[in-house]
Design a protein around this motif. Structure first.
Motif, PDB file in Angstrom:
ATOM      1  N   ASP A  37      -8.194   8.768  22.003  1.00 35.37           N
ATOM      2  CA  ASP A  37      -8.394  10.198  21.739  1.00 35.37           C
ATOM      3  C   ASP A  37      -8.584  11.051  22.994  1.00 35.37           C
ATOM      4  OD1 ASP A  37      -8.092   9.928  18.956  1.00 35.37           O
ATOM      5  OD2 ASP A  37     -10.191   9.364  18.735  1.00 35.37           O
ATOM      6  N   GLU A  38      -8.406  10.485  24.141  1.00 37.27           N
ATOM      7  CA  GLU A  38      -8.513  11.253  25.386  1.00 37.27           C
ATOM      8  C   GLU A  38      -7.218  12.021  25.640  1.00 37.27           C
ATOM      9  OE1 GLU A  38      -9.974  10.661  29.992  1.00 37.27           O
ATOM     10  OE2 GLU A  38      -9.484   8.889  28.813  1.00 37.27           O
ATOM     11  N   ALA A  39      -7.351  13.242  26.147  1.00 38.51           N
ATOM     12  CA  ALA A  39      -6.186  14.068  26.463  1.00 38.51           C
ATOM     13  C   ALA A  39      -5.495  13.542  27.710  1.00 38.51           C
ATOM     14  CB  ALA A  39      -6.603  15.519  26.666  1.00 38.51           C
ATOM     15  N   ILE A  40      -4.198  13.351  27.597  1.00 41.11           N
ATOM     16  CA  ILE A  40      -3.351  13.004  28.740  1.00 41.11           C
ATOM     17  C   ILE A  40      -2.738  14.288  29.280  1.00 41.11           C
ATOM     18  CG2 ILE A  40      -1.307  11.724  29.475  1.00 41.11           C
ATOM     19  CD1 ILE A  40      -1.959   9.769  27.084  1.00 41.11           C
ATOM     20  N   ILE A  41      -2.269  15.121  28.355  1.00 39.67           N
ATOM     21  CA  ILE A  41      -1.733  16.445  28.692  1.00 39.67           C
ATOM     22  C   ILE A  41      -2.435  17.467  27.799  1.00 39.67           C
ATOM     23  CG2 ILE A  41       0.302  17.946  28.471  1.00 39.67           C
ATOM     24  CD1 ILE A  41       2.012  15.649  29.432  1.00 39.67           C
ATOM     25  N   GLU A  42      -2.844  18.578  28.411  1.00 41.38           N
ATOM     26  CA  GLU A  42      -3.503  19.657  27.668  1.00 41.38           C
ATOM     27  C   GLU A  42      -2.571  20.854  27.583  1.00 41.38           C
ATOM     28  OE1 GLU A  42      -7.289  20.584  29.403  1.00 41.38           O
ATOM     29  OE2 GLU A  42      -7.908  18.476  29.444  1.00 41.38           O
ATOM     30  N   ARG A  43      -2.416  21.371  26.377  1.00 38.59           N
ATOM     31  CA  ARG A  43      -1.563  22.536  26.167  1.00 38.59           C
ATOM     32  C   ARG A  43      -2.009  23.690  27.057  1.00 38.59           C
ATOM     33  NH1 ARG A  43       0.224  25.441  20.527  1.00 38.59           N
ATOM     34  NH2 ARG A  43       1.415  27.076  21.553  1.00 38.59           N
ATOM     35  N   ASP A  44      -1.051  24.390  27.618  1.00 33.69           N
ATOM     36  CA  ASP A  44      -1.229  25.554  28.499  1.00 33.69           C
ATOM     37  C   ASP A  44      -1.663  25.190  29.914  1.00 33.69           C
ATOM     38  OD1 ASP A  44      -0.380  27.391  26.548  1.00 33.69           O
ATOM     39  OD2 ASP A  44      -2.410  27.508  25.717  1.00 33.69           O
ATOM     40  N   SER A  93       3.377  22.757  26.804  1.00 31.86           N
ATOM     41  CA  SER A  93       3.586  23.384  25.495  1.00 31.86           C
ATOM     42  C   SER A  93       2.894  22.632  24.362  1.00 31.86           C
ATOM     43  CB  SER A  93       5.082  23.497  25.196  1.00 31.86           C
ATOM     44  OG  SER A  93       5.674  22.210  25.196  1.00 31.86           O
ATOM     45  N   THR A  94       2.387  21.440  24.614  1.00 31.27           N
ATOM     46  CA  THR A  94       1.729  20.641  23.585  1.00 31.27           C
ATOM     47  C   THR A  94       0.555  19.874  24.183  1.00 31.27           C
ATOM     48  OG1 THR A  94       3.145  18.716  23.999  1.00 31.27           O
ATOM     49  CG2 THR A  94       3.869  20.256  22.281  1.00 31.27           C
ATOM     50  N   TRP A  95      -0.192  19.263  23.298  1.00 37.16           N
ATOM     51  CA  TRP A  95      -1.234  18.307  23.676  1.00 37.16           C
ATOM     52  C   TRP A  95      -0.648  16.912  23.543  1.00 37.16           C
ATOM     53  CZ3 TRP A  95      -6.272  19.208  25.165  1.00 37.16           C
ATOM     54  CH2 TRP A  95      -6.715  20.527  25.070  1.00 37.16           C
ATOM     55  N   ALA A 140       0.424   7.041  22.196  1.00 39.60           N
ATOM     56  CA  ALA A 140      -0.119   8.405  22.242  1.00 39.60           C
ATOM     57  C   ALA A 140       0.569   9.253  21.183  1.00 39.60           C
ATOM     58  CB  ALA A 140       0.081   9.002  23.638  1.00 39.60           C
ATOM     59  N   ARG A 141      -0.038  10.408  20.915  1.00 39.55           N
ATOM     60  CA  ARG A 141       0.526  11.331  19.939  1.00 39.55           C
ATOM     61  C   ARG A 141       0.679  12.711  20.573  1.00 39.55           C
ATOM     62  NH1 ARG A 141      -4.738  10.309  18.984  1.00 39.55           N
ATOM     63  NH2 ARG A 141      -6.183  12.003  18.479  1.00 39.55           N
ATOM     64  N   VAL A 142       1.699  13.427  20.115  1.00 38.74           N
ATOM     65  CA  VAL A 142       1.983  14.782  20.584  1.00 38.74           C
ATOM     66  C   VAL A 142       1.540  15.745  19.490  1.00 38.74           C
ATOM     67  CG1 VAL A 142       3.772  16.375  21.371  1.00 38.74           C
ATOM     68  CG2 VAL A 142       3.977  13.923  21.872  1.00 38.74           C
ATOM     69  N   LEU A 143       0.730  16.725  19.867  1.00 38.24           N
ATOM     70  CA  LEU A 143       0.184  17.696  18.915  1.00 38.24           C
ATOM     71  C   LEU A 143       0.400  19.115  19.428  1.00 38.24           C
ATOM     72  CD1 LEU A 143      -3.291  15.962  18.493  1.00 38.24           C
ATOM     73  CD2 LEU A 143      -1.391  15.831  16.877  1.00 38.24           C
ATOM     74  N   LEU A 144       0.647  20.023  18.515  1.00 39.49           N
ATOM     75  CA  LEU A 144       0.741  21.428  18.896  1.00 39.49           C
ATOM     76  C   LEU A 144      -0.648  21.974  19.220  1.00 39.49           C
ATOM     77  CD1 LEU A 144       2.698  23.698  19.367  1.00 39.49           C
ATOM     78  CD2 LEU A 144       2.472  24.335  16.965  1.00 39.49           C
TER      79      LEU A 144
END
Length: 147
Positions: A45-52, A99-101, A66-70
């Motif tokens: 559940d740790e963020a690898i990429i943060e939106r914005d 553009s995504t998480w 991993a999962r990609v989320l808006l």
């Protein structure tokens, strides 16, 4: 997410041999890249990429999922990332905000590729890495067009 300094060059090379992106790379190419590689570990559940966020790298998932989320709290993912998948290449190439998480579904190991790493590679190997980025982007566009 933390950078791991405990992964040996030989282990990185071993992992790279299992990833299709590196199939076109010679043993020398993989060794050169592994010498300069940065391996990161993401917990569940740790963020690898943060939106914005604005970042100058992309990742190749070596192990885990991993999962990609808006939105960070979304329940249904847009996509699932599995070992061998490359992601974050659009922000890397264009210098645009993410553009995504992307969140780790489980403990995951990632190869982080940034401009510093590319600058350390010889010209031919740098070209092979760029070819893989172009191929990934072309496949993404093709998949979107067929929808």
């Amino acid at each position: 997410m933390k950078r791991s300094s405990q992964v040996s060059v030989s282990k990185i090379i071993q992992l790279m041999k299992k990833i299709p992106i590196f199939d076109a790379f010679t043993s020398e190419d993989r060794a050169q890249m592994a010498e300069h590689a940065q391996i990161y570990i993401a917990n569940t559940d740790e963020a690898i990429i943060e939106r914005d966020a604005k970042d100058n790298c992309f990742y190749i998932l070596l192990s885990g999922e991993a999962r990609v989320l808006l939105r960070q709290k979304d329940v249904s993912p847009l996509a699932t990332i599995e070992p061998g998948d490359m992601f974050g290449e659009i922000g890397f190439a264009l210098g645009t905000p993410r553009s995504t998480w992307v969140l780790a579904n489980q403990l995951s190991a990632l190869l982080r590729v940034d401009h510093k790493l590319l600058d350390a590679l010889d010209h031919a190997l740098k070209g092979k890495v760029k070819d893989q980025i172009i191929l990934k982007m072309a496949n993404t566009i093709s998949a979107l067009n067929s929808r």
